[in-house]
Motif scaffolding. Structure first.
Motif, PDB file in Angstrom:
ATOM      1  N   GLU A  70     109.265  44.189 -14.397  1.00 37.05           N
ATOM      2  CA  GLU A  70     109.510  45.050 -13.241  1.00 37.05           C
ATOM      3  C   GLU A  70     109.606  44.177 -11.995  1.00 37.05           C
ATOM      4  N   ALA A 115     109.865  44.301  -7.920  1.00 41.69           N
ATOM      5  CA  ALA A 115     109.727  45.065  -6.678  1.00 41.69           C
ATOM      6  C   ALA A 115     110.493  44.343  -5.576  1.00 41.69           C
ATOM      7  N   ARG A 135     112.232  44.694  -1.400  1.00 41.56           N
ATOM      8  CA  ARG A 135     112.313  45.364  -0.098  1.00 41.56           C
ATOM      9  C   ARG A 135     113.756  45.213   0.354  1.00 41.56           C
ATOM     10  N   GLN A 181     107.239  38.301  -1.284  1.00 37.75           N
ATOM     11  CA  GLN A 181     107.991  39.507  -1.624  1.00 37.75           C
ATOM     12  C   GLN A 181     109.482  39.178  -1.705  1.00 37.75           C
ATOM     13  N   ARG A 201     111.796  53.204  -9.321  1.00 44.88           N
ATOM     14  CA  ARG A 201     111.291  53.943  -8.151  1.00 44.88           C
ATOM     15  C   ARG A 201     112.071  53.532  -6.913  1.00 44.88           C
ATOM     16  N   ASP A 209     111.747  50.333  -0.236  1.00 46.56           N
ATOM     17  CA  ASP A 209     110.995  49.628  -1.271  1.00 46.56           C
ATOM     18  C   ASP A 209     111.410  50.192  -2.630  1.00 46.56           C
ATOM     19  N   LYS A 210     111.974  49.326  -3.452  1.00 50.21           N
ATOM     20  CA  LYS A 210     112.495  49.757  -4.743  1.00 50.21           C
ATOM     21  C   LYS A 210     111.856  48.935  -5.862  1.00 50.21           C
ATOM     22  N   VAL A 211     111.796  49.516  -7.049  1.00 49.55           N
ATOM     23  CA  VAL A 211     111.300  48.811  -8.227  1.00 49.55           C
ATOM     24  C   VAL A 211     112.366  48.940  -9.318  1.00 49.55           C
TER      25      VAL A 211
END
Length: 83
Positions: free
Chosen positions: A13, A15, A17, A33, A70, A76-78
Motif C-alpha cells: 500500500e 500513501a 499526498r 511522505q 482510499r 491524501d490517497k492510498v
C-alpha cells in the motif's frame, strides 16, 4: 523522478499526498511522505488519473496494477499494488 521500485511488490500500500494544478508533473519524497504533483485540475477524476500514471511510472508497474483504496476525492490517497 523519484525511484519507488522497492514498492512494486503485490499487496504493497502506497500513501501519497497529491497537489493538483502544480507547475509541472513530478513525484517526490519529502518529510517521509510521497508527494505527487500534477498539472491537471481536480475535476471529474482527471487529477487522480494523472496521479496513477505518474505513480505507476515511478514504481515501475503498469497503471492497471495500481488500485485506489482510499481518497477518491481527497488529496491524501492510498493505492495498492495488485498482483
Amino acid at each position: 523522478m523519484t525511484d519507488l521500485s522497492h514498492l512494486s511488490a503485490p499487496g504493497t500500500e502506497i500513501a501519497v499526498r497529491v497537489t493538483p494544478k502544480a507547475s509541472r508533473n513530478r513525484v517526490t519524497f519529502e518529510d517521509g511522505q510521497i508527494r505527487v504533483y500534477v498539472t491537471t485540475v481536480p475535476e471529474g477524476g482527471k487529477a487522480t488519473a494523472a496521479v496513477v500514471k505518474l505513480l505507476a511510472k515511478a514504481v515501475g508497474v503498469p497503471k492497471s496494477r495500481l488500485d485506489l483504496v482510499r481518497g477518491q476525492t481527497a488529496r491524501d490517497k492510498v493505492f495498492r499494488v495488485s498482483g
